[in-house]
Every structure is written in C-alpha cells, then in structure tokens.
Design a protein around this motif. Sequence first.
Motif, PDB file in Angstrom:
ATOM      1  N   TYR A 325       0.836  -1.212   0.000  1.00  0.00           N
ATOM      2  CA  TYR A 325       0.000   0.000   0.000  1.00  0.00           C
ATOM      3  C   TYR A 325       0.862   1.250   0.000  1.00  0.00           C
ATOM      4  CZ  TYR A 325      -3.498  -3.481   0.948  1.00  0.00           C
ATOM      5  OH  TYR A 325      -4.283  -4.595   0.851  1.00  0.00           O
ATOM      6  N   GLN A 326       0.516   2.181  -0.906  1.00  0.00           N
ATOM      7  CA  GLN A 326       1.340   3.376  -1.113  1.00  0.00           C
ATOM      8  C   GLN A 326       0.656   4.662  -0.669  1.00  0.00           C
ATOM      9  OE1 GLN A 326       1.811   2.791  -5.350  1.00  0.00           O
ATOM     10  NE2 GLN A 326       3.740   1.677  -5.094  1.00  0.00           N
ATOM     11  N   GLY A 327      -0.645   4.645  -0.588  1.00  0.00           N
ATOM     12  CA  GLY A 327      -1.416   5.813  -0.195  1.00  0.00           C
ATOM     13  C   GLY A 327      -2.882   5.447  -0.229  1.00  0.00           C
ATOM     14  N   TYR A 328      -3.747   6.406   0.014  1.00  0.00           N
ATOM     15  CA  TYR A 328      -5.173   6.102   0.070  1.00  0.00           C
ATOM     16  C   TYR A 328      -5.648   5.492  -1.252  1.00  0.00           C
ATOM     17  CZ  TYR A 328     -10.202   6.495   0.570  1.00  0.00           C
ATOM     18  OH  TYR A 328     -11.551   6.200   0.615  1.00  0.00           O
ATOM     19  N   LYS A 329      -6.117   4.249  -1.174  1.00  0.00           N
ATOM     20  CA  LYS A 329      -6.643   3.509  -2.328  1.00  0.00           C
ATOM     21  C   LYS A 329      -5.617   3.357  -3.465  1.00  0.00           C
ATOM     22  CE  LYS A 329     -11.031   2.774  -1.116  1.00  0.00           C
ATOM     23  NZ  LYS A 329     -11.763   1.478  -1.180  1.00  0.00           N
ATOM     24  N   THR A 330      -4.346   3.456  -3.144  1.00  0.00           N
ATOM     25  CA  THR A 330      -3.306   3.231  -4.163  1.00  0.00           C
ATOM     26  C   THR A 330      -2.343   2.165  -3.661  1.00  0.00           C
ATOM     27  OG1 THR A 330      -1.899   5.002  -3.290  1.00  0.00           O
ATOM     28  CG2 THR A 330      -3.440   5.590  -5.046  1.00  0.00           C
ATOM     29  N   TYR A 331      -1.809   1.395  -4.622  1.00  0.00           N
ATOM     30  CA  TYR A 331      -0.967   0.257  -4.249  1.00  0.00           C
ATOM     31  C   TYR A 331      -0.082  -0.120  -5.424  1.00  0.00           C
ATOM     32  CZ  TYR A 331      -5.398  -1.394  -6.173  1.00  0.00           C
ATOM     33  OH  TYR A 331      -6.537  -1.526  -6.933  1.00  0.00           O
ATOM     34  N   ASP A 332       0.853  -1.007  -5.153  1.00  0.00           N
ATOM     35  CA  ASP A 332       1.865  -1.416  -6.134  1.00  0.00           C
ATOM     36  C   ASP A 332       1.305  -2.515  -7.030  1.00  0.00           C
ATOM     37  OD1 ASP A 332       4.088  -2.099  -7.571  1.00  0.00           O
ATOM     38  OD2 ASP A 332       5.286  -2.738  -5.852  1.00  0.00           O
ATOM     39  N   LEU A 333       0.458  -2.133  -7.998  1.00  0.00           N
ATOM     40  CA  LEU A 333      -0.131  -3.087  -8.928  1.00  0.00           C
ATOM     41  C   LEU A 333      -0.356  -2.385 -10.262  1.00  0.00           C
ATOM     42  CD1 LEU A 333      -1.207  -6.085  -8.754  1.00  0.00           C
ATOM     43  CD2 LEU A 333      -3.495  -5.079  -8.611  1.00  0.00           C
ATOM     44  N   LYS A 334       0.225  -2.946 -11.328  1.00  0.00           N
ATOM     45  CA  LYS A 334       0.092  -2.346 -12.650  1.00  0.00           C
ATOM     46  C   LYS A 334      -1.225  -2.772 -13.297  1.00  0.00           C
ATOM     47  CE  LYS A 334       5.119  -2.285 -13.338  1.00  0.00           C
ATOM     48  NZ  LYS A 334       5.456  -2.859 -12.025  1.00  0.00           N
ATOM     49  N   ASN A 335      -1.590  -2.105 -14.378  1.00  0.00           N
ATOM     50  CA  ASN A 335      -2.881  -2.342 -15.023  1.00  0.00           C
ATOM     51  C   ASN A 335      -3.043  -3.771 -15.531  1.00  0.00           C
ATOM     52  OD1 ASN A 335      -3.846   0.227 -14.591  1.00  0.00           O
ATOM     53  ND2 ASN A 335      -3.031   1.031 -16.510  1.00  0.00           N
ATOM     54  N   ASP A 336      -1.931  -4.413 -15.929  1.00  0.00           N
ATOM     55  CA  ASP A 336      -2.047  -5.761 -16.483  1.00  0.00           C
ATOM     56  C   ASP A 336      -1.745  -6.835 -15.439  1.00  0.00           C
ATOM     57  OD1 ASP A 336       0.711  -5.382 -16.236  1.00  0.00           O
ATOM     58  OD2 ASP A 336       1.159  -6.640 -17.990  1.00  0.00           O
ATOM     59  N   GLU A 337      -1.753  -6.468 -14.156  1.00  0.00           N
ATOM     60  CA  GLU A 337      -1.389  -7.411 -13.106  1.00  0.00           C
ATOM     61  C   GLU A 337      -2.602  -7.804 -12.255  1.00  0.00           C
ATOM     62  OE1 GLU A 337       3.256  -6.637 -12.022  1.00  0.00           O
ATOM     63  OE2 GLU A 337       1.794  -5.277 -11.110  1.00  0.00           O
ATOM     64  N   LEU A 338      -2.500  -9.031 -11.719  1.00  0.00           N
ATOM     65  CA  LEU A 338      -3.492  -9.571 -10.795  1.00  0.00           C
ATOM     66  C   LEU A 338      -2.787 -10.115  -9.564  1.00  0.00           C
ATOM     67  CD1 LEU A 338      -5.858 -11.837 -12.948  1.00  0.00           C
ATOM     68  CD2 LEU A 338      -6.568  -9.851 -11.609  1.00  0.00           C
ATOM     69  N   LEU A 339      -3.455 -10.040  -8.428  1.00  0.00           N
ATOM     70  CA  LEU A 339      -2.956 -10.775  -7.271  1.00  0.00           C
ATOM     71  C   LEU A 339      -3.260 -12.255  -7.482  1.00  0.00           C
ATOM     72  CD1 LEU A 339      -3.933  -8.699  -4.102  1.00  0.00           C
ATOM     73  CD2 LEU A 339      -1.961  -8.476  -5.606  1.00  0.00           C
ATOM     74  N   LYS A 340      -2.244 -13.089  -7.359  1.00  0.00           N
ATOM     75  CA  LYS A 340      -2.428 -14.524  -7.572  1.00  0.00           C
ATOM     76  C   LYS A 340      -2.636 -15.284  -6.269  1.00  0.00           C
ATOM     77  CE  LYS A 340      -0.257 -18.657  -9.536  1.00  0.00           C
ATOM     78  NZ  LYS A 340       0.974 -19.239 -10.126  1.00  0.00           N
ATOM     79  N   SER A 341      -1.829 -14.981  -5.257  1.00  0.00           N
ATOM     80  CA  SER A 341      -1.921 -15.741  -4.013  1.00  0.00           C
ATOM     81  C   SER A 341      -1.381 -14.937  -2.836  1.00  0.00           C
ATOM     82  CB  SER A 341      -1.171 -17.069  -4.132  1.00  0.00           C
ATOM     83  OG  SER A 341       0.206 -16.839  -4.376  1.00  0.00           O
ATOM     84  N   ILE A 342      -1.708 -15.431  -1.653  1.00  0.00           N
ATOM     85  CA  ILE A 342      -1.258 -14.855  -0.386  1.00  0.00           C
ATOM     86  C   ILE A 342      -0.541 -15.981   0.364  1.00  0.00           C
ATOM     87  CG2 ILE A 342      -1.986 -13.697   1.740  1.00  0.00           C
ATOM     88  CD1 ILE A 342      -4.770 -13.344   0.137  1.00  0.00           C
ATOM     89  N   GLN A 343       0.628 -15.688   0.902  1.00  0.00           N
ATOM     90  CA  GLN A 343       1.379 -16.717   1.633  1.00  0.00           C
ATOM     91  C   GLN A 343       1.779 -16.185   3.006  1.00  0.00           C
ATOM     92  OE1 GLN A 343       3.197 -15.419  -1.284  1.00  0.00           O
ATOM     93  NE2 GLN A 343       1.903 -16.607  -2.684  1.00  0.00           N
ATOM     94  N   PHE A 344       1.750 -17.066   3.990  1.00  0.00           N
ATOM     95  CA  PHE A 344       2.280 -16.703   5.312  1.00  0.00           C
ATOM     96  C   PHE A 344       2.785 -17.959   6.012  1.00  0.00           C
ATOM     97  CE2 PHE A 344      -2.299 -17.359   5.783  1.00  0.00           C
ATOM     98  CZ  PHE A 344      -2.380 -18.227   6.865  1.00  0.00           C
ATOM     99  N   LYS A 345       3.765 -17.754   6.894  1.00  0.00           N
ATOM    100  CA  LYS A 345       4.276 -18.857   7.704  1.00  0.00           C
ATOM    101  C   LYS A 345       3.238 -19.226   8.749  1.00  0.00           C
ATOM    102  CE  LYS A 345       9.235 -17.821   7.319  1.00  0.00           C
ATOM    103  NZ  LYS A 345      10.450 -17.451   8.083  1.00  0.00           N
ATOM    104  N   LEU A 346       3.060 -20.506   8.936  1.00  0.00           N
ATOM    105  CA  LEU A 346       2.080 -20.945   9.926  1.00  0.00           C
ATOM    106  C   LEU A 346       2.578 -20.644  11.340  1.00  0.00           C
ATOM    107  CD1 LEU A 346       1.092 -24.407   8.439  1.00  0.00           C
ATOM    108  CD2 LEU A 346      -0.231 -22.292   8.385  1.00  0.00           C
TER     109      LEU A 346
END
Length: 469
Positions: A325-346
Amino acid sequence: MITFILNNKTIKTPEHSGMTLLDFVRYHQRLTGTKIGCREGDCGACTLLVGELKNNTIEYQSITSCISPLGNAHGKHIVTIEGTNLKDKLTTQQEAMKANYATQCGFCTPGFVVALTGFALSNSNKNYSNAIDAISGNICRCTGYKAIEKAAHQVVEKLENQEENSFNWLIENEFIPEYFESIPKRLKDIEIKDLNQPKGKYVSGGTDLYVQQADHLADNNVHLIAEKDYLKGIKIENEICTIGTNATVSDLWNHTQLNSILPNLKKHLKLVSSEQIRNMASLGGNLVNASPIGDMTILFLALNSNITILNSEEKERSLALKNFYQGYKTYDLKNDELLKSIQFKLPTENSFFNFEKVCKRTHLDIASVNSAIHLSIENDKIFEAHVSIGGVAAIPKYLHETSAFLIGKPLASETIIEANQILQNEISPISDVRGTSDYKRLLGRQLFFAHFTTLFPKQFTLNDFVQHA
C-alpha cells in the motif's frame, strides 16, 4: 452463452455477463419473489442459493444477488424463493416462519426462507448457532427478530433428526422440492465452456465493486475471474500456507487444518460481514479494495504475509503485503497485473494470534477501528511481533515501529504500555462518520491492550494497562 440451471429450468442467455443476477432473475425471468432492497448486499432481501458441483457432489451457498454478476452463475444451479416451493404445501422453513408469526409485511421473508434453506442444504453442523449465522445477512425492520430466531430454532429441531445429509431426506421431510435430486446429473450433462470474455474490468466476487459501480459494470465489459482455477485453493506445505486470491472467507472458515492451527479463526471471521458476503467476497478483492479498514487485510498484515502478483505475460513477482500500500486507495499493482496468491508462515506452538474489531453492529458493518497481532514468545520474551491496525490511517496500517519495539522485550505490562505510546505516534486518524480522531486513538489503544488480555488472561487484565496509560 451463459448457461446454468435456474430453479428447475436450464437457462442459456446471451445477456451481458456484468449485469446483476438479481436484475436477470426479476426482469428477464419475472421471478419477483426475490426482492430489491438496498442493492448493497446489506439487507438480504435478494438472497439466492448457488449450487456448484465439487467432487461429484453439489454444494450450496447463499449469496446476495444484487451485487453478484450474472456471469458468475455460469455452470451452476441458481435457486430463488420460487425454486424452493413445494406443490400445494409449505416447506418446513416456510411453516416455521408461519407458526412463529415471523413475518409481517413479508418483504424480507423470501430472503430468510432462502437463507434457512441454504442452511438445511449445507454441510455445517445443524445447531442453533449456525442457523443464526445463516441468517446473519438478513434484516427485518418490522417483525421483531425474536420471532424469526424462534422459526430458525424450529428448523434446527427438525434437522437434528436428520439421519443423513442427503437430498432424499430433505425431500422426504419437506425442506426442498423433488427436482433437487436431479440437479447434480443435469449439471454434469450441461456442456460448460469457458465464457468468451473481452478485456475489461477484473471482477471476482464483486461485493465491493458492485456496491460502487453496478450500473457501470452492467453496461461495460467485465472480465470475470471468480472461476479461474489458478487463483483458487488453500494449500499448506512446508509450514507455509498459500491461499489463492479467489478463495473466500467461507473457504477459510471451512478449512479444517487451518482452523486447527488457528483455533480462534472462526471467532475472528465471524466479525467479517455476514454469511452471504463471506460466501462471495474474494480475499484478493479485499486486498486490492485497499480500504483502510479492510478486515481480512488487517488480518493478513499481522500474519506478515507475502503476495504473489501475476502479469499478462504470466510472469510473477513477490511482495510483502506490508509494502503493497502506497497511499489512500493506491498500491503497487500495474494495469495488467493480478494478485495470484497470499502466503504466510504458519504459527508455531509458541505463537499467539488475535483479531479485534469495533463497529456499530455485529454483522455486516465496517469497522470504526480493527486490529490484529501475531506474537511469538519464548521464556516470557517476545522474539517475533507483527501488529496491524485499520481505521487510523489512509492505508491498512502495518505498525513497523511498534512491532520492532516489541521484539526482544519481556512480556510485561510496562512493555505493552510503552508500546502503546509508539503506536499512538504511528497512527494518524481523522474524524469522520465512524468517530472522532480522539475516539479512534482511544479505540486503537484499547484494542492493542485487548490483544494481550485476550491472549494472556492469566497475566493481564485491562486495569493493568488503563491505570498507567
């Protein structure tokens, strides 16, 4: 062509996939028992059931059709209130509503009946608590909710005698009509092809986008991604949990292994919206909504999650969610990109996780302030800490300085009180309809303290903190 079964009828339609399922059902099929209420997924008057084939069995979930795109019905069984009816008699759910005087003007009644039908069809334990969860997204403004709760209790009493979770038993006991038994085979026999979709706005569950842009999405190209297999699933491997961004809150709720690792997970998820919305809303959509009070975003931030991002050339990159997240309703994602997955250590046996939320009502409300924490403790010392908080900054906030301060400190009230001072310097709440900035600072403090009193009740009480704060 969008192809699905609507009640007992096979539908093939060239209609725009971005129109709402509610509008198709009411205006194109004239099934007006499904009501138009808030058009925000808030009242439950438009509740429908969606049945989907999984491993040769069909699973039903309730959704609010006012914020669901028609294209997401492709290949599924959609059930309206008309599709639950028996011939010349009331269903068990309808009879329960009648017997307990649980209806007055009747506007909300179809949604309640459909939600209770979904509960009867579900794989959840048939107890009163789960029945109330099933109708948590339905609002009644004139009857008095106790009568409706009594109706739900009557439904539960009959379901407790269920010998097996089968269509046959539900048909024999007048919960559903006979045609339900034929639906699995009929869905298998339909030749379902992927929809030929033009380039357009990416839409998964639609629960946020359709609140804001329903008319726009109904008239313009949408690219529906809810059924993309590469965005689905929950996998646990080598102490890492990987969640596809099309997974829903209900997918987390129903994941046995994840619930054994995070034993309070259902308690936390119960604070997230209502059952209908939990069944629809994608986790990826919650993250890219970028709301400063997104419940699941706050939860994943405290788990120190990473996200995998996929572009149109199928190249991937990984990023820490706390840097997304970079600012209000803005984030590091380009127009041709999708979030694919979320990962975390158990979390390990030395780990502790908690989520807290304050809002005006229990279900279907956005937070005034929400917060989560993940701590690892050894020999009464904190050796790992991740704290997040929402509603007190322009972005869902990972508290870098507070988290760093806690590491290496003893698990003591003095540490927690001092950490709160750092927290207060990291946040910058504003006054709005959810409260004044001072009120939100107070909530931030109280939720931070509540993490410790909840996780370590033998060591701390709220008085240990408040009298020194």
